[in-house]
Design an enzyme around this catalytic site. Structure first.
Site, PDB file in Angstrom:
ATOM      1  N   GLY A 177       0.739  -1.252  -0.221  1.00  5.67           N
ATOM      2  CA  GLY A 177       0.217  -0.070  -0.061  1.00  5.67           C
ATOM      3  C   GLY A 177       1.566   1.554  -0.031  1.00  5.67           C
ATOM      4  N   ALA A 178       1.842   1.273  -0.985  1.00 11.29           N
ATOM      5  CA  ALA A 178       2.828   2.508  -0.216  1.00 11.29           C
ATOM      6  C   ALA A 178       3.036   3.333  -1.803  1.00 11.29           C
ATOM      7  CB  ALA A 178       4.035   1.606  -0.401  1.00 11.29           C
ATOM      8  N   GLY A 227      -0.696   7.819   0.488  1.00 11.12           N
ATOM      9  CA  GLY A 227      -1.061   8.017   1.735  1.00 11.12           C
ATOM     10  C   GLY A 227       0.122   7.266   3.180  1.00 11.12           C
ATOM     11  N   GLY A 281       1.519   4.620   3.884  1.00  5.52           N
ATOM     12  CA  GLY A 281       2.631   3.902   3.347  1.00  5.52           C
ATOM     13  C   GLY A 281       3.609   4.327   2.692  1.00  5.52           C
ATOM     14  N   SER A 340      -5.228  -1.076  14.223  1.00  2.00           N
ATOM     15  CA  SER A 340      -5.798   0.193  14.517  1.00  2.00           C
ATOM     16  C   SER A 340      -6.739   0.344  15.969  1.00  2.00           C
ATOM     17  CB  SER A 340      -7.219   1.179  13.278  1.00  2.00           C
ATOM     18  OG  SER A 340      -7.452   1.744  13.852  1.00  2.00           O
ATOM     19  N   TYR A 370     -15.374  -3.125   9.893  1.00  2.00           N
ATOM     20  CA  TYR A 370     -13.326  -3.371   9.948  1.00  2.00           C
ATOM     21  C   TYR A 370     -12.595  -3.200  11.593  1.00  2.00           C
ATOM     22  CZ  TYR A 370      -9.888   0.295   9.890  1.00  2.00           C
ATOM     23  OH  TYR A 370      -8.522   1.506  10.025  1.00  2.00           O
TER      24      TYR A 370
END
Length: 304
Positions: free
Chosen positions: A17-18, A21, A23, A146, A172
């Site tokens: 996920g880089a 954001g 990542g 989270s 989530y």
């Protein structure tokens, strides 16, 4: 697409996920420390843009890119095979990619999207890259979770929401619980072989991760936050305070690099410190049950 800008002379750090954001910021911060970073994410254009962004910020950074879609196990397997061809070891694997509060959607294999991407995709990814982690001396796996995990555990009888009315907020929280349970499971199995795992709370960061949220969703989220904070029903919920992307990436970078965590693992981290996760996210029996179920859904881990 293989665009290594320099041959790695230091340990390989892979970040999923880089391309945007947290990542992207995590990858950039690692590159700024002189580490070799593999930018893992979706889409050749997004990967190229992320690479260019880091090079503009850190000229001469040692970078590679790999295309992977965590919503497809075939994509995960193909990308992992490419990394095994390119590298002999991985020092740090940052499992950062994720989706949040999505409507009921399913991955290529039919898994509920939040559970499939945030958890099962990274389970398979880590499984296939474990031989490279074991080949390093003191490798780390950093799973981005989270504080939302505190709201709900995971229903192992129906993780893919096939028998219940779907609730994206509960889904989530369950996925973030699963990230911590996976961390516990990794530590149980691989700490004795030198690989340690950590789960990270980055803070509440306003990134594209929240792109699925409507105004009603935001109001509902504020009520949930207020409820967890003990605000009385009917009172005005406090505003949600957002951290910057730079601040949000701090704990992931710390988990990946600090000497303070040497020979430690199975820990939940926030604000660059060890904190206590909810009991339902650290129960070793639940961690074993999730591991067994993940193997059933993705395939057995096998001998590494």
């Amino acid at each position: 697409m293989n665009t290594v800008s320099a041959r790695p002379s230091v340990g390989v750090h892979v970040v999923t996920g880089a391309t945007a954001g947290l990542g992207l910021e995590t990858a950039a911060r690692l590159a700024e420390q002189g580490l070799h970073v593999v930018i893992a994410g979706r889409g050749s254009e997004r990967l190229a843009a992320a690479r260019a962004s880091i090079l503009e910020r850190c000229p001469g950074a040692s970078l590679d890119v790999i295309a992977v879609d965590l919503a497809s196990l075939d994509s995960v397997r193909a990308a992992a095979a490419q990394l095994r061809e390119r590298y002999t070891s991985i020092e740090v694997l940052v499992n950062n990619a994720g989706v949040m509060y999505t409507p009921l959607e399913r991955t290529a294999e039919g898994f509920e999207l939040q559970f499939g991407v945030n958890c099962l995709g990274h389970f398979e990814w880590t499984k296939l890259l474990m031989p490279l982690l074991l080949a390093d001396d003191g490798a780390r796996v950093v799973n981005v979770s989270s504080h939302a995990h505190r709201a709900n555990g995971i229903d192992l009888a129906d993780p893919n929401w096939e028998r219940r009315p779907y609730d994206k907020f509960v889904a989530y929280a369950a996925a973030k619980t699963a990230n911590i349970l996976f961390t516990v499971g990794l530590e149980q199995r691989f700490a004795g072989r030198g690989v340690h795992a950590f789960a990270v709370h980055p803070g509440t960061v306003n990134t594209s991760l929240g792109r699925y949220m409507s105004r009603d969703d935001m109001r509902h989220l504020k009520r949930l936050v207020a409820s967890r904070a003990g605000v009385e029903s009917g009172a005005t919920p406090p505003p949600i305070v957002y951290a910057s992307v730079r601040d949000g990436a701090r704990t992931s970078v710390w988990a990946a690099t600090t000497a303070d965590l040497l020979d430690r693992g199975g820990l939940y981290l926030a604000d660059c410190a060890v904190v206590q996760a909810a009991a339902h996210a650290t129960d070793p029996i639940a961690a074993d049950a999730l591991w067994a179920m993940s193997e059933q859904l993705c395939g057995p881990w096998g001998a590494q």
